[in-house]
Design a protein around this motif. Sequence first.
Motif, PDB file in Angstrom:
ATOM      1  N   TYR A  59       0.894  -1.187  -0.037  1.00 29.37           N
ATOM      2  CA  TYR A  59       0.095   0.149  -0.068  1.00 29.37           C
ATOM      3  C   TYR A  59       0.862   1.256  -0.066  1.00 29.37           C
ATOM      4  O   TYR A  59       1.813   1.315   0.649  1.00 29.37           O
ATOM      5  N   ILE A  60       0.577   2.139  -0.929  1.00 34.47           N
ATOM      6  CA  ILE A  60       1.299   3.477  -0.975  1.00 34.47           C
ATOM      7  C   ILE A  60       0.213   4.541  -0.436  1.00 34.47           C
ATOM      8  O   ILE A  60      -0.705   4.746  -1.016  1.00 34.47           O
ATOM      9  N   PRO A  61       0.425   5.076   0.767  1.00 28.73           N
ATOM     10  CA  PRO A  61      -0.476   5.942   1.299  1.00 28.73           C
ATOM     11  C   PRO A  61      -0.383   7.439   0.519  1.00 28.73           C
ATOM     12  O   PRO A  61       0.632   7.899   0.318  1.00 28.73           O
ATOM     13  N   GLY A  62      -1.615   7.972   0.651  1.00 32.08           N
ATOM     14  CA  GLY A  62      -1.902   9.403  -0.230  1.00 32.08           C
ATOM     15  C   GLY A  62      -2.016   9.516  -1.659  1.00 32.08           C
ATOM     16  O   GLY A  62      -1.864  10.469  -2.150  1.00 32.08           O
ATOM     17  N   PHE A  63      -2.000   8.043  -2.090  1.00 31.48           N
ATOM     18  CA  PHE A  63      -2.333   7.970  -3.569  1.00 31.48           C
ATOM     19  C   PHE A  63      -3.255   7.355  -3.809  1.00 31.48           C
ATOM     20  O   PHE A  63      -3.984   6.221  -3.106  1.00 31.48           O
ATOM     21  N   ILE A  64      -3.964   7.680  -5.121  1.00 34.34           N
ATOM     22  CA  ILE A  64      -5.072   6.944  -5.541  1.00 34.34           C
ATOM     23  C   ILE A  64      -4.891   6.414  -7.113  1.00 34.34           C
ATOM     24  O   ILE A  64      -3.776   7.127  -7.668  1.00 34.34           O
ATOM     25  N   THR A  65      -5.232   5.454  -7.806  1.00 35.54           N
ATOM     26  CA  THR A  65      -4.953   4.956  -9.116  1.00 35.54           C
ATOM     27  C   THR A  65      -5.914   5.706 -10.091  1.00 35.54           C
ATOM     28  O   THR A  65      -7.202   5.544  -9.825  1.00 35.54           O
ATOM     29  N   LYS A  66      -5.353   6.304 -10.998  1.00 30.98           N
ATOM     30  CA  LYS A  66      -6.103   6.994 -11.991  1.00 30.98           C
ATOM     31  C   LYS A  66      -6.412   6.263 -13.302  1.00 30.98           C
ATOM     32  O   LYS A  66      -5.258   6.048 -13.793  1.00 30.98           O
ATOM     33  N   LYS A  67      -7.435   5.896 -13.848  1.00 28.93           N
ATOM     34  CA  LYS A  67      -7.382   5.241 -14.885  1.00 28.93           C
ATOM     35  C   LYS A  67      -7.363   6.245 -16.246  1.00 28.93           C
ATOM     36  O   LYS A  67      -8.056   7.285 -16.074  1.00 28.93           O
ATOM     37  N   TYR A  68      -6.281   6.256 -17.197  1.00 36.56           N
ATOM     38  CA  TYR A  68      -6.207   7.059 -18.002  1.00 36.56           C
ATOM     39  C   TYR A  68      -6.191   6.394 -19.568  1.00 36.56           C
ATOM     40  O   TYR A  68      -5.265   5.532 -19.617  1.00 36.56           O
ATOM     41  N   ILE A  69      -6.766   7.135 -20.626  1.00 37.88           N
ATOM     42  CA  ILE A  69      -6.966   6.845 -21.922  1.00 37.88           C
ATOM     43  C   ILE A  69      -5.806   7.522 -22.520  1.00 37.88           C
ATOM     44  O   ILE A  69      -5.667   8.874 -22.549  1.00 37.88           O
ATOM     45  N   VAL A  70      -4.814   6.998 -23.012  1.00 38.65           N
ATOM     46  CA  VAL A  70      -3.720   7.413 -23.904  1.00 38.65           C
ATOM     47  C   VAL A  70      -4.304   8.359 -25.302  1.00 38.65           C
ATOM     48  O   VAL A  70      -5.064   7.963 -25.679  1.00 38.65           O
ATOM     49  N   GLN A  71      -3.459   9.394 -25.199  1.00 39.11           N
ATOM     50  CA  GLN A  71      -3.926  10.319 -26.181  1.00 39.11           C
ATOM     51  C   GLN A  71      -2.682  10.247 -27.356  1.00 39.11           C
ATOM     52  O   GLN A  71      -1.608   9.816 -27.009  1.00 39.11           O
ATOM     53  N   SER A  72      -2.942  11.001 -28.387  1.00 36.77           N
ATOM     54  CA  SER A  72      -1.737  10.889 -29.622  1.00 36.77           C
ATOM     55  C   SER A  72      -0.645  11.629 -28.966  1.00 36.77           C
ATOM     56  O   SER A  72      -0.791  12.716 -28.294  1.00 36.77           O
ATOM     57  N   GLY A  73       0.364  11.116 -29.311  1.00 35.64           N
ATOM     58  CA  GLY A  73       1.699  11.782 -29.042  1.00 35.64           C
ATOM     59  C   GLY A  73       2.123  11.574 -27.393  1.00 35.64           C
ATOM     60  O   GLY A  73       3.272  11.993 -27.162  1.00 35.64           O
ATOM     61  N   PRO A 112       5.954   0.068 -22.524  1.00 31.70           N
ATOM     62  CA  PRO A 112       5.905   1.259 -22.679  1.00 31.70           C
ATOM     63  C   PRO A 112       6.168   1.844 -23.905  1.00 31.70           C
ATOM     64  O   PRO A 112       5.872   3.316 -24.189  1.00 31.70           O
ATOM     65  N   TYR A 113       6.840   1.201 -24.868  1.00 34.06           N
ATOM     66  CA  TYR A 113       7.309   1.624 -25.977  1.00 34.06           C
ATOM     67  C   TYR A 113       6.471   1.182 -27.430  1.00 34.06           C
ATOM     68  O   TYR A 113       6.548   1.681 -28.362  1.00 34.06           O
ATOM     69  N   GLN A 114       5.198   0.784 -27.014  1.00 36.98           N
ATOM     70  CA  GLN A 114       4.080   0.400 -27.653  1.00 36.98           C
ATOM     71  C   GLN A 114       2.647   0.772 -27.390  1.00 36.98           C
ATOM     72  O   GLN A 114       1.753   0.264 -27.281  1.00 36.98           O
ATOM     73  N   LEU A 115       2.649   2.106 -26.750  1.00 34.67           N
ATOM     74  CA  LEU A 115       1.361   2.663 -26.404  1.00 34.67           C
ATOM     75  C   LEU A 115       0.559   3.161 -27.497  1.00 34.67           C
ATOM     76  O   LEU A 115       1.205   3.716 -28.535  1.00 34.67           O
ATOM     77  N   THR A 116      -0.790   2.872 -27.404  1.00 37.00           N
ATOM     78  CA  THR A 116      -1.628   3.133 -28.652  1.00 37.00           C
ATOM     79  C   THR A 116      -2.590   4.202 -28.225  1.00 37.00           C
ATOM     80  O   THR A 116      -3.064   4.034 -27.058  1.00 37.00           O
ATOM     81  N   VAL A 117      -3.149   4.997 -29.031  1.00 40.45           N
ATOM     82  CA  VAL A 117      -4.063   5.867 -28.867  1.00 40.45           C
ATOM     83  C   VAL A 117      -5.425   5.220 -28.319  1.00 40.45           C
ATOM     84  O   VAL A 117      -5.811   3.984 -28.941  1.00 40.45           O
ATOM     85  N   GLY A 118      -6.227   5.486 -27.287  1.00 44.01           N
ATOM     86  CA  GLY A 118      -7.313   4.870 -26.671  1.00 44.01           C
ATOM     87  C   GLY A 118      -6.884   3.571 -25.830  1.00 44.01           C
ATOM     88  O   GLY A 118      -7.900   3.334 -25.178  1.00 44.01           O
ATOM     89  N   GLN A 119      -5.832   3.442 -25.737  1.00 41.16           N
ATOM     90  CA  GLN A 119      -5.483   2.279 -24.498  1.00 41.16           C
ATOM     91  C   GLN A 119      -5.320   2.728 -23.288  1.00 41.16           C
ATOM     92  O   GLN A 119      -5.242   3.990 -22.871  1.00 41.16           O
ATOM     93  N   THR A 120      -5.854   2.146 -22.327  1.00 35.35           N
ATOM     94  CA  THR A 120      -6.091   2.664 -20.898  1.00 35.35           C
ATOM     95  C   THR A 120      -4.886   2.155 -19.972  1.00 35.35           C
ATOM     96  O   THR A 120      -4.510   0.937 -20.088  1.00 35.35           O
ATOM     97  N   ILE A 121      -4.405   3.153 -19.302  1.00 32.33           N
ATOM     98  CA  ILE A 121      -3.096   2.495 -18.327  1.00 32.33           C
ATOM     99  C   ILE A 121      -3.626   3.093 -16.900  1.00 32.33           C
ATOM    100  O   ILE A 121      -4.411   3.941 -17.026  1.00 32.33           O
ATOM    101  N   ASN A 122      -2.525   2.992 -15.835  1.00 35.82           N
ATOM    102  CA  ASN A 122      -2.856   3.365 -14.773  1.00 35.82           C
ATOM    103  C   ASN A 122      -1.814   4.436 -14.432  1.00 35.82           C
ATOM    104  O   ASN A 122      -0.823   4.215 -14.680  1.00 35.82           O
ATOM    105  N   LEU A 123      -2.199   5.556 -13.628  1.00 31.47           N
ATOM    106  CA  LEU A 123      -1.416   6.651 -13.550  1.00 31.47           C
ATOM    107  C   LEU A 123      -1.652   6.635 -11.687  1.00 31.47           C
ATOM    108  O   LEU A 123      -2.617   6.734 -11.222  1.00 31.47           O
ATOM    109  N   PRO A 124      -0.485   7.001 -10.806  1.00 33.52           N
ATOM    110  CA  PRO A 124      -0.581   7.111  -9.548  1.00 33.52           C
ATOM    111  C   PRO A 124      -0.686   8.701  -9.533  1.00 33.52           C
ATOM    112  O   PRO A 124      -0.091   9.675  -9.871  1.00 33.52           O
ATOM    113  N   LEU A 125      -1.758   9.192  -8.827  1.00 36.35           N
ATOM    114  CA  LEU A 125      -2.268  10.338  -8.518  1.00 36.35           C
ATOM    115  C   LEU A 125      -2.197  10.905  -6.982  1.00 36.35           C
ATOM    116  O   LEU A 125      -2.806  10.029  -6.209  1.00 36.35           O
TER     117      LEU A 125
END
Length: 397
Positions: free
Chosen positions: A44-58, A84-97
């Motif tokens: 567990y990492i305190p003070g963070f949430i996981t944000k679902k993020y949809i990859v945009q162009s570039g 990480p070298y094959q991200l595609t537009v519209g792909q869902t990844i997790n971001l630490p927020l």
Amino acid sequence: MQVKVRKGDTLWYYSQLFRVPFQLVLDSNLNKSVTKLMIGETVYIPGFITKKYIVQSGESFWVLSQRYNVSIDAIYLLNQSINPYQLTVGQTINLPLKVTWPIVQGKKEYDYKEMMTDLRRLKTVYPFLRTQTIGKSVMGKPIPEVTIGVGTKKVHANGSFHGNEWITSAILMTFLNDYLLAVTNIKPIRKMMLMPLYLTSFLSLVPMVDPDGVDLVLNGPPNEEPYRSLVLKLNEGNSDFSNWKANIRGVDLNNQFPAKWEIEQRRKPQEPAPRDYPGQAPLTEPEALAMSELTKKRNFDRVLAFHSQGEEIYWGYESLEPKESETIVKEFSRVSGYKPVRLLDSFAGYKDWFIQEWKRPGYTIEVGMGVNPLPLSQFEEIYEENLGILLASLYME
């Protein structure tokens, strides 16, 4: 936020990676090895949430790390199955927020459901927070205690001994949230860093001693019998319960403690009432008994009972209070502007009982000024006054 351990990861590494104090990471993972974690286990990492993020162009992990001010390796950690070298537009990844906003919104009618929802959300984001049930109300609602800190100085604060003083619960929960934000974001409150207080003190909070009474005041009579018929009878048929101080059985919980209870019993109502009735004997009510048992178990160094109203701090009882009580109350008065009052013709209260039994500092703080329930228009002012008191309760020796 949860992460899956990779080869070579340690709790210390996570502390550095996410810029969270190591003690908080440690306290969020008490059953984990400090030096050797198992690959694939959850941390567990305190003070963070996981944000679902949809990859945009570039976009890339590096671009997102710069935008969200997190380490690129932190993003790798949350996306171990993604190339990480094959991200595609519209792909869902997790971001630490990083959570930098308050969860508790105290400036509202703050009932039991609101408090319990907030506690669950806080516990999810701040897993080093500890909660336990100290007992149940007359109607069976679990009464939570929240604890924070690892120090030896044991401080307790409680609110809503009386139903129409529910604003004290909102004050304590708002302080709890501000404390959590300060320690996880390494930010000061009033130019004071709170991590040293976390390391030197142990804070116990019971934000709502009388959940049945608070719900009665804010939401009206319950549907359950015999409580609905009883409170309507005691309130003379009036459906407005805004002046109700007692618990759901018509017993004043702050007249329930064995500190010259007999005096209050003789001069207060002799049967259940919306306020002041001390019961047939001390500690007959489950809410008061729960507070008594908690206090014996924890062996607090000082206690603060928050009530309303009057902008006064009662700090003595039968001249049994120790010398340091006066030093502490002077600081409380300085930071809040409230008037210290040593002796009062009142008995059988929680603060009275604590001073009598332990000969340690105990305080009843009457927040705000006016008629209970105090209006929410006073919330910010009351909070700022009592923020100083709560901080002082932790830093005063």
